[in-house]
Design a protein around this motif. Structure first.
Motif, PDB file in Angstrom:
ATOM      1  N   TYR A  25       1.061   2.228   1.394  1.00 48.61           N
ATOM      2  CA  TYR A  25       0.564   3.508   1.906  1.00 48.61           C
ATOM      3  C   TYR A  25      -0.426   4.095   0.903  1.00 48.61           C
ATOM      4  CZ  TYR A  25       0.311   7.979   4.234  1.00 48.61           C
ATOM      5  OH  TYR A  25      -0.148   9.076   4.905  1.00 48.61           O
ATOM      6  N   ARG A  26      -1.639   4.403   1.365  1.00 52.37           N
ATOM      7  CA  ARG A  26      -2.646   5.017   0.499  1.00 52.37           C
ATOM      8  C   ARG A  26      -3.266   6.187   1.236  1.00 52.37           C
ATOM      9  NH1 ARG A  26      -4.142  -1.004   0.274  1.00 52.37           N
ATOM     10  NH2 ARG A  26      -4.382  -1.498  -1.937  1.00 52.37           N
ATOM     11  N   VAL A  27      -3.563   7.248   0.496  1.00 52.95           N
ATOM     12  CA  VAL A  27      -4.223   8.389   1.122  1.00 52.95           C
ATOM     13  C   VAL A  27      -5.678   8.021   1.394  1.00 52.95           C
ATOM     14  CG1 VAL A  27      -4.881  10.803   0.845  1.00 52.95           C
ATOM     15  CG2 VAL A  27      -2.678   9.996  -0.038  1.00 52.95           C
ATOM     16  N   ASP A  28      -6.308   7.382   0.430  1.00 51.95           N
ATOM     17  CA  ASP A  28      -7.720   7.018   0.544  1.00 51.95           C
ATOM     18  C   ASP A  28      -7.853   5.567   0.062  1.00 51.95           C
ATOM     19  OD1 ASP A  28     -10.385   6.538   0.055  1.00 51.95           O
ATOM     20  OD2 ASP A  28     -10.799   8.501  -0.815  1.00 51.95           O
ATOM     21  N   SER A  29      -7.907   4.632   1.035  1.00 50.60           N
ATOM     22  CA  SER A  29      -7.878   3.206   0.671  1.00 50.60           C
ATOM     23  C   SER A  29      -9.047   2.830  -0.221  1.00 50.60           C
ATOM     24  CB  SER A  29      -7.939   2.334   1.911  1.00 50.60           C
ATOM     25  OG  SER A  29      -6.949   2.697   2.790  1.00 50.60           O
ATOM     26  N   GLY A  30     -10.241   3.371   0.103  1.00 52.65           N
ATOM     27  CA  GLY A  30     -11.439   3.017  -0.660  1.00 52.65           C
ATOM     28  C   GLY A  30     -11.273   3.405  -2.122  1.00 52.65           C
TER      29      GLY A  30
END
Ligand code: ADP
Length: 272
Positions: free
Chosen positions: A208-213
């Motif tokens: 789980y990532r808030v902002d994958s980039g």
């Protein structure tokens, strides 16, 4: 409820009589679905850099490989992709090792003051200049009952995130204090962009990532906090992540103390 799963068991009980059992399978169904999702996510995460590596190797074996500048540029990208895959495999291995050890309580006495200082020094040695913003505020605390390698990884992951998601030239505070019930409190606070409340409950989920980039650009695998959560659970501790968007994030870990008299690893450097 949408994900409720029941299994029906029918037992014959004599002349025309059937006993029907309804067994609640909701938990095992959810666990199985998580496992399937995990394997799918892990495969996807590995496939992406692998596909990119294959693409570059193919191009290099053709005429583009003859130009030295292009070759160097491509090789650098390939190295980055390979390092990304290595990080992911390392994290996957850590996660499965920690999960396997969960049922065996760690029993060494760990001086968190010394361990935190050691991890801090390692980060300073490898990640200057950002590490210049690390501030240590460490009280002398009771030794905790734990696993040294796992607690070192926990510190690396939490401090690493604070540096990665904190703003440049803002401090990252690492505090160690005594807490209620003889527990030891470790807190890492940054002054980054923070995390919106709706994401907080999901941060410790694998991938789980808030902002994958942003996560990928900082070398993140999406497994760091999942590993932290498992380590804390294995140590019978508590993990709390609080954040104010625009102000920063505080990650707090509470760990139980080592028993006062332990036959293992008692030596003069243990402190109290
Ligand atoms: P990653 O490898 O992506 O950093 P983690 O499991 O360590 O994975 O963290 C999951 C996500 O939580 C990150 O992708 C990031 O979006 C968010 N996050 C973690 N720590 C912080 C922090 N200190 N400040 C802001 N966001 C954070």
């Amino acid at each position: 409820q949408r994900d409720q799963r029941w299994e029906m068991r029918v037992h014959p009980a004599g002349e025309g009589v059937r006993i029907v059992h309804l067994v609640d399978r909701t938990t095992s169904y959810a666990a199985e679905r998580m496992r399937v999702d995990f394997v799918a996510n892990a495969s996807h995460e590995l496939r992406t850099p692998l596909a990119s590596l294959i693409g570059f190797i193919e191009t290099l074996t053709e005429e583009a490989g003859e130009d030295p500048e292009t070759r160097t540029r491509f090789l650098r990208i390939m190295l980055d992709e390979a390092v990304r895959m290595q990080r992911l495999v390392d994290d996957l291995m850590s996660l499965s090792r920690i999960e396997a050890m969960k049922y065996r309580e760690p029993d060494a006495r760990i001086d968190l003051h010394a361990l935190t200082t050691e991890v801090h020094d390692q980060i300073v040695a490898t990640e200057a200049p950002r590490a210049a913003d690390l501030l240590l505020e460490l009280d002398a605390v009771r030794p905790v009952r734990g696993d040294r390698a796992q607690l070192s990884q926990l510190l690396h992951n939490i401090i690493g995130n604070a540096m990665k998601y904190g703003r440049k030239d803002t401090p990252v505070r690492i505090r160690l204090t005594a807490a209620e019930g003889d527990m030891v409190r470790l807190q890492v606070a940054d002054e980054g962009d923070g995390i919106a409340p709706e994401h907080l409950p999901r941060l410790t989920e694998r991938f789980y990532r808030v902002d994958s980039g942003r996560s990928r650009a900082g070398g993140g695998t999406g497994l760091g906090l999942a590993i932290v959560k498992h380590i804390v659970e294995g140590h019978r501790g508590r993990l709390d992540i609080a954040s104010t968007p625009g102000r920063g994030t505080q990650v707090t870990v509470l760990l139980p103390p080592a028993p006062l008299s332990s036959r293992r690893n008692v030596n003069a450097t243990d402190g109290i």
